[in-house]
Design an enzyme around this catalytic site. Structure first.
Site, PDB file in Angstrom:
ATOM      1  N   ASP A  16       0.837  -1.207   0.000  1.00 29.60           N
ATOM      2  CA  ASP A  16       0.000   0.000   0.000  1.00 29.60           C
ATOM      3  C   ASP A  16       0.874   1.260   0.000  1.00 29.60           C
ATOM      4  OD1 ASP A  16      -2.336   1.413  -0.013  1.00 29.60           O
ATOM      5  OD2 ASP A  16      -2.747   1.165   2.127  1.00 29.60           O
ATOM      6  N   GLY A  17       0.294   2.333  -0.538  1.00 27.07           N
ATOM      7  CA  GLY A  17       0.960   3.637  -0.459  1.00 27.07           C
ATOM      8  C   GLY A  17       1.594   4.111  -1.760  1.00 27.07           C
ATOM      9  N   ASN A  18       1.381   3.365  -2.836  1.00 24.05           N
ATOM     10  CA  ASN A  18       1.973   3.790  -4.118  1.00 24.05           C
ATOM     11  C   ASN A  18       1.457   5.166  -4.537  1.00 24.05           C
ATOM     12  OD1 ASN A  18       3.133   1.290  -4.251  1.00 24.05           O
ATOM     13  ND2 ASN A  18       1.770   0.469  -5.818  1.00 24.05           N
ATOM     14  N   GLY A  19       0.134   5.344  -4.411  1.00 25.02           N
ATOM     15  CA  GLY A  19      -0.495   6.606  -4.840  1.00 25.02           C
ATOM     16  C   GLY A  19       0.016   7.773  -4.010  1.00 25.02           C
ATOM     17  N   ASN A  64     -10.454  -2.951  -6.319  1.00 24.44           N
ATOM     18  CA  ASN A  64      -9.671  -1.967  -7.077  1.00 24.44           C
ATOM     19  C   ASN A  64     -10.319  -1.565  -8.410  1.00 24.44           C
ATOM     20  OD1 ASN A  64      -6.424  -3.188  -5.966  1.00 24.44           O
ATOM     21  ND2 ASN A  64      -7.662  -1.536  -5.152  1.00 24.44           N
TER      22      ASN A  64
HETATM   23  C1  FPP Z   1      -1.835   0.091  -3.347  1.00 23.81           C
HETATM   24  O1  FPP Z   1      -1.384   1.424  -3.346  1.00 23.81           O
HETATM   25  C2  FPP Z   1      -1.312  -0.592  -4.516  1.00 23.81           C
HETATM   26  C3  FPP Z   1      -2.073  -1.170  -5.491  1.00 23.81           C
HETATM   27  C4  FPP Z   1      -3.542  -1.212  -5.475  1.00 23.81           C
HETATM   28  C5  FPP Z   1      -1.464  -1.784  -6.665  1.00 23.81           C
HETATM   29  C6  FPP Z   1      -0.251  -2.587  -6.380  1.00 23.81           C
HETATM   30  C7  FPP Z   1       0.447  -2.781  -7.641  1.00 23.81           C
HETATM   31  C8  FPP Z   1       1.788  -2.778  -7.815  1.00 23.81           C
HETATM   32  C9  FPP Z   1       2.786  -2.677  -6.734  1.00 23.81           C
HETATM   33  C10 FPP Z   1       2.368  -2.850  -9.168  1.00 23.81           C
HETATM   34  C11 FPP Z   1       1.946  -4.019  -9.975  1.00 23.81           C
HETATM   35  C12 FPP Z   1       2.250  -5.332  -9.395  1.00 23.81           C
HETATM   36  C13 FPP Z   1       2.989  -6.287  -9.978  1.00 23.81           C
HETATM   37  C14 FPP Z   1       2.955  -7.686  -9.469  1.00 23.81           C
HETATM   38  C15 FPP Z   1       3.871  -5.988 -11.101  1.00 23.81           C
HETATM   39  P1  FPP Z   1      -2.468   2.579  -3.484  1.00 23.81           P
HETATM   40  O2  FPP Z   1      -2.593   2.937  -4.907  1.00 23.81           O
HETATM   41  O3  FPP Z   1      -3.727   2.154  -2.822  1.00 23.81           O
HETATM   42  O4  FPP Z   1      -1.785   3.724  -2.694  1.00 23.81           O
HETATM   43  P2  FPP Z   1      -2.533   4.865  -1.830  1.00 23.81           P
HETATM   44  O5  FPP Z   1      -3.226   4.137  -0.699  1.00 23.81           O
HETATM   45  O6  FPP Z   1      -1.413   5.718  -1.377  1.00 23.81           O
HETATM   46  O7  FPP Z   1      -3.493   5.555  -2.747  1.00 23.81           O
END
Ligand code: FPP
Length: 233
Positions: A16-19, A64
């Site tokens: 979690d936390g990419n965004g 998602n």
């Molecule tokens: C959650 O962060 C992350 C996801 C929903 C997607 C995860 C995907 C990847 C790491 C890349 C693809 C995976 C592979 C196996 C290549 P968020 O977007 O909910 O972050 P936030 O809570 O900060 O908005």
């Protein structure tokens, strides 16, 4: 790193936390997912190098789909790239890694389904290391799907092992340790049935900033835990 006397056999990652990682840097959310995919590759390699046999990761949940289409498409493009790289560069085969997925693949893009089927067929004979990627996965959906499978098989007097054997993780041990990044303290529908006795670890670090060093810290914490499984000791 201090010697780890107790490693999990199966580790799960809620990435979690990419965004938020991207937004903090004034970049579109997809940059966070891209960095997140790169970090995942490093972390998976590191887990296997330590001798952790099973790694599960939450790449795309049944919830998602509620995200903007552009973001959903981008996550699938990363998954496609990841699986294609494993297929083309023979990475999984060279390292004897079995690739598995969990989730309802019928809803994901057809070309990605094909790539997944190919990598699963090509790597099904390997047993040293297993990478299990959750795609269109939900823990509740996993249990519902298992129940329907058992009904179709005509099973009655269902026990816990029957359900375990009908889950997407059939044949895999339950996760021992689940790590969630980015500060939220919940499982968000990840491996609900399988995580009954999993040790949980939460860190405020956003997934794109997660690293082998941070994983070592989490594993040191895991090594100190007393897993009782309901017993007295
Ligand atoms: C959650 O962060 C992350 C996801 C929903 C997607 C995860 C995907 C990847 C790491 C890349 C693809 C995976 C592979 C196996 C290549 P968020 O977007 O909910 O972050 P936030 O809570 O900060 O908005």
């Amino acid at each position: 790193m201090r010697k780890l006397d107790k490693l999990p056999t199966h580790i799960g990652f809620i990435m979690d936390g990419n965004g938020r990682w991207a937004t903090r840097r004034g970049m579109p959310r997809k940059f966070g997912h891209k960095k997140g995919a790169d970090v995942l590759e490093k972390i998976v390699d590191y887990c296997f190098s330590l001798g952790i046999k099973y790694v599960s990761c939450f790449a795309f949940s049944t919830e998602n789909w509620k995200r903007p289409k552009e973001e959903v498409d981008y996550i699938f493009s990363l998954l496609r790239e990841y699986i294609k790289n494993q297929n083309n560069k023979n990475k999984a085969k060279d390292n004897k890694i079995k690739i598995r997925t969990m989730g309802d693949l019928t809803k994901i893009p057809a070309d990605l389904q094909e790539e997944i089927i190919k990598i699963q067929q090509d790597t099904c004979k390997y047993d040293d290391f297993v990478l299990n990627i959750a795609m269109n996965y939900g823990g509740r959906d996993d249990v519902v799907n298992a129940c329907n499978t058992l009904i179709k098989e005509g099973k009655t007097n269902i026990n816990e092992q029957d359900i375990s054997n009908a889950l997407y993780t059939k044949g895999m041990p339950d996760p021992d340790f689940i790590i969630r990044t980015a500060g939220d303290v919940r499982l968000s529908n990840f491996m609900l049935y399988q995580s009954a006795y999993a040790e949980l670890y939460f860190t405020k670090t956003y997934w794109p900033d997660f690293s082998p060093k941070k994983l070592n810290k989490a594993l040191q914490n895991y090594a100190k835990r007393n897993r009782k499984f309901g017993k007295v000791n």
